[in-house]
Design an enzyme around this catalytic site. Structure first.
Site, PDB file in Angstrom:
ATOM      1  NE  ARG A 171      -3.302   0.295   2.925  1.00  0.00           N
ATOM      2  CZ  ARG A 171      -4.353   0.688   2.458  1.00  0.00           C
ATOM      3  NH1 ARG A 171      -5.236  -0.048   1.949  1.00  0.00           N
ATOM      4  NH2 ARG A 171      -4.966   1.885   3.080  1.00  0.00           N
ATOM      5  NE  ARG A 175       5.921   8.697  -4.795  1.00  0.00           N
ATOM      6  CZ  ARG A 175       5.017   9.207  -3.685  1.00  0.00           C
ATOM      7  NH1 ARG A 175       5.909   9.992  -2.770  1.00  0.00           N
ATOM      8  NH2 ARG A 175       3.965   9.069  -3.739  1.00  0.00           N
ATOM      9  NE  ARG A 248      -4.656  -5.816  15.595  1.00  0.00           N
ATOM     10  CZ  ARG A 248      -4.123  -6.364  16.867  1.00  0.00           C
ATOM     11  NH1 ARG A 248      -4.598  -7.462  17.122  1.00  0.00           N
ATOM     12  NH2 ARG A 248      -3.414  -5.454  17.535  1.00  0.00           N
ATOM     13  NE  ARG A 279      -3.067   5.589  11.907  1.00  0.00           N
ATOM     14  CZ  ARG A 279      -3.420   5.267  10.970  1.00  0.00           C
ATOM     15  NH1 ARG A 279      -2.615   5.383   9.773  1.00  0.00           N
ATOM     16  NH2 ARG A 279      -4.600   4.584  10.471  1.00  0.00           N
ATOM     17  CD  GLU A 305      -5.348   5.757  14.361  1.00  0.00           C
ATOM     18  OE1 GLU A 305      -5.689   6.823  13.671  1.00  0.00           O
ATOM     19  OE2 GLU A 305      -5.120   4.687  13.762  1.00  0.00           O
ATOM     20  CE1 TYR A 353      -6.467  -0.856   5.114  1.00  0.00           C
ATOM     21  CE2 TYR A 353      -4.634  -2.831   4.965  1.00  0.00           C
ATOM     22  CZ  TYR A 353      -5.077  -1.323   5.408  1.00  0.00           C
ATOM     23  OH  TYR A 353      -4.197  -0.502   5.863  1.00  0.00           O
ATOM     24  CG  ASP A 355      -7.471   2.581   0.007  1.00  0.00           C
ATOM     25  OD1 ASP A 355      -7.253   2.590   1.215  1.00  0.00           O
ATOM     26  OD2 ASP A 355      -6.587   2.394  -0.732  1.00  0.00           O
TER      27      ASP A 355
HETATM   28  N1  UDP Z   1       3.306   0.668   7.740  1.00  0.00           N
HETATM   29  C1  UDP Z   1       4.599   0.568   8.533  1.00  0.00           C
HETATM   30  N2  UDP Z   1       5.069   1.759   9.042  1.00  0.00           N
HETATM   31  C2  UDP Z   1       4.502   2.944   8.895  1.00  0.00           C
HETATM   32  C3  UDP Z   1       3.196   3.229   7.986  1.00  0.00           C
HETATM   33  C4  UDP Z   1       2.587   2.025   7.832  1.00  0.00           C
HETATM   34  O1  UDP Z   1       4.971  -0.270   8.823  1.00  0.00           O
HETATM   35  O2  UDP Z   1       4.968   3.980   9.338  1.00  0.00           O
HETATM   36  C5  UDP Z   1       2.890  -0.450   7.355  1.00  0.00           C
HETATM   37  C6  UDP Z   1       1.627  -1.397   8.354  1.00  0.00           C
HETATM   38  O3  UDP Z   1       2.071  -2.528   8.140  1.00  0.00           O
HETATM   39  C7  UDP Z   1       0.400  -0.700   7.895  1.00  0.00           C
HETATM   40  C8  UDP Z   1       0.754  -0.721   6.577  1.00  0.00           C
HETATM   41  O4  UDP Z   1       1.944  -0.192   6.280  1.00  0.00           O
HETATM   42  O5  UDP Z   1      -0.293  -1.768   8.520  1.00  0.00           O
HETATM   43  C9  UDP Z   1      -0.308   0.004   5.570  1.00  0.00           C
HETATM   44  O6  UDP Z   1      -0.172   1.193   6.141  1.00  0.00           O
HETATM   45  P1  UDP Z   1      -1.319   2.397   5.977  1.00  0.00           P
HETATM   46  O7  UDP Z   1      -0.892   3.859   6.158  1.00  0.00           O
HETATM   47  O8  UDP Z   1      -1.980   2.406   4.309  1.00  0.00           O
HETATM   48  O9  UDP Z   1      -2.589   1.939   6.885  1.00  0.00           O
HETATM   49  P2  UDP Z   1      -3.801   2.706   7.304  1.00  0.00           P
HETATM   50  O10 UDP Z   1      -3.865   4.178   6.980  1.00  0.00           O
HETATM   51  O11 UDP Z   1      -4.944   2.034   6.251  1.00  0.00           O
HETATM   52  O12 UDP Z   1      -4.092   2.375   8.525  1.00  0.00           O
END
Ligand code: UDP
Length: 373
Positions: A171, A175, A248, A279, A305, A353, A355
């Site tokens: 996801r 880059r 989860r 986060r 969270e 999952y 978007d």
């Molecule tokens: N992820 C990570 N570190 C980060 C951000 C994301 O390892 O700082 C990984 C983690 O496994 C997460 C996944 O990338 O579940 C997808 O992140 P995304 O931000 O897309 O998750 P969402 O915003 O849907 O919770």
């Protein structure tokens, strides 16, 4: 029967389905067990700040049709998501890009960064990545895996990175340019006035009954409509008779602080294993001063969270699309196909999952199919 469709769930899937069918002259009734519309994109005003009550949502899409569609119901503010990672006080830009590589290794060119990653991938002996850990190391190397991925992912999913599907980490963009935009999407933003306003506009003129639990009143509600659109959990629909799908859940600790700026960014990920939350969201920065609510509010609202394993009675958030759960989902899907008059849709109905843009696209597609019948 009074309605053509009974739509269970007033989230994005249900609201789009309701709008489309209403515009085609169908009679629909939308119900939701919560006391508000919007599902998990619901936002609530606190001191003029639109608080994302069920977790941060940043709209992003490559799909022109979906972008034009949502713009009929909201003005988007041009917000670009650029989260930062805080690893034990060290700050790294996300997603993984040249700024991240420079901070991690001091490299300044894409060749140097690519060489570093390739060296670490080789050291780890990965040829064909089979799980999230191997996928992550092969994309960004073991230093970034250890500091920015491992701890966060294990907190978020409550599982070892070796036991999680590789697609989850895909996801995130990787880059070799200096670009902190979290999404590779043509269009991005947050609806001005919050997501609740967007869903209100979608549901304009449509009958909605809140505080109405479908499964508790199924027979009575089914009798009202020709067809049902069900956006709740698919396993709950069938009384969990084949077992429960795993999710989860997330607990939010939200506080109003008497300061104008707490962390200077909408999203800060705490990527070490020890910090108990994943986060912190500082909601006002989603508006980025472009909204009339602006930056000059002397208060700020922040949400920590905490991710935990879902059990019956909790709010399901993230489906765990590993093999075991995916197999069980396919069994439920088979049962669902036998329910002639019920359409299962959305994150919970399809155990996906999803978007937001993909949810909207799916709802639009199913509507078109329905109307051709
Ligand atoms: N992820 C990570 N570190 C980060 C951000 C994301 O390892 O700082 C990984 C983690 O496994 C997460 C996944 O990338 O579940 C997808 O992140 P995304 O931000 O897309 O998750 P969402 O915003 O849907 O919770």
């Amino acid at each position: 029967m009074r309605y053509d469709y009974l739509i269970v769930g007033a989230g994005l899937y249900g609201a789009v389905f309701a709008r489309e069918m209403t515009d085609m002259g169908k009679h629909v009734l939308v119900i939701d067990k919560r006391d508000h519309i919007g599902g998990n994109v619901y936002t609530e005003d606190t001191y003029g700040i639109h608080v994302h009550k069920y977790g941060a949502h940043i709209f992003h899409t490559d799909n022109q049709r979906v972008w034009e569609y949502v713009n009929r119901f909201a003005v988007f503010n041009g917000f670009i998501n650029s989260p930062v990672a805080n690893y034990k006080g060290e700050i790294y830009p996300l997603p993984f890009n040249m700024y991240t590589f420079n901070k991690m290794w001091g490299v300044t060119t894409s060749e140097e960064a690519a060489a570093k990653i390739s060296e670490q991938r080789k050291e780890a002996g990965i040829i064909e990545p089979k799980n999230l850990e191997e996928q992550a190391i092969s994309l960004v190397g073991s230093d970034i895996f250890e500091k920015l991925i491992k701890g966060y992912t294990e907190k978020q999913w409550g599982r070892n990175c070796k036991d999680l599907p590789a697609f989850i980490i895909k996801r995130l963009p990787v880059r070799f340019t200096f670009d902190n935009n979290y999404f590779n999407a043509l269009y991005q933003g947050i609806p001005k006035g919050g997501y609740t306003k967007l869903v209100e506009n979608l549901l304009d003129g449509i009958e909605v009954r809140l505080n109405t639990d479908y499964l508790d009143n199924k027979a009575e509600l089914d009798a009202l409509a020709q067809k049902v659109v069900y956006t709740g959990p698919i396993d709950a629909y069938f009384g969990y008779k084949l077992g429960t799908l795993e999710y989860r859940s997330v607990r939010f600790e939200t506080e109003v602080l008497d300061i104008p700026n707490f962390q200077g960014n909408a999203v800060v990920n705490h990527t070490d294993r020890e910090t108990p939350f994943t986060r912190i969201i500082e909601h006002k920065w989603f508006e980025f001063g472009k909204d009339d609510l602006g930056r000059d509010i002397p208060k700020t609202v922040v949400s920590k969270e905490y991710s935990y394993e879902w059990k019956q009675g909790d709010e399901p958030y993230y489906p765990i699309n590993d093999e075991k759960n995916q197999d069980l989902y396919l069994k439920y899907k088979k049962l669902a196909e036998g329910e002639g008059n019920v359409i299962f849709g959305g994150r919970l109905g399809e155990y996906k999952y999803y978007d937001m843009d993909a949810v909207i696209e799916a709802a639009l597609d199913v509507c078109s199919k329905e109307l051709k019948k």
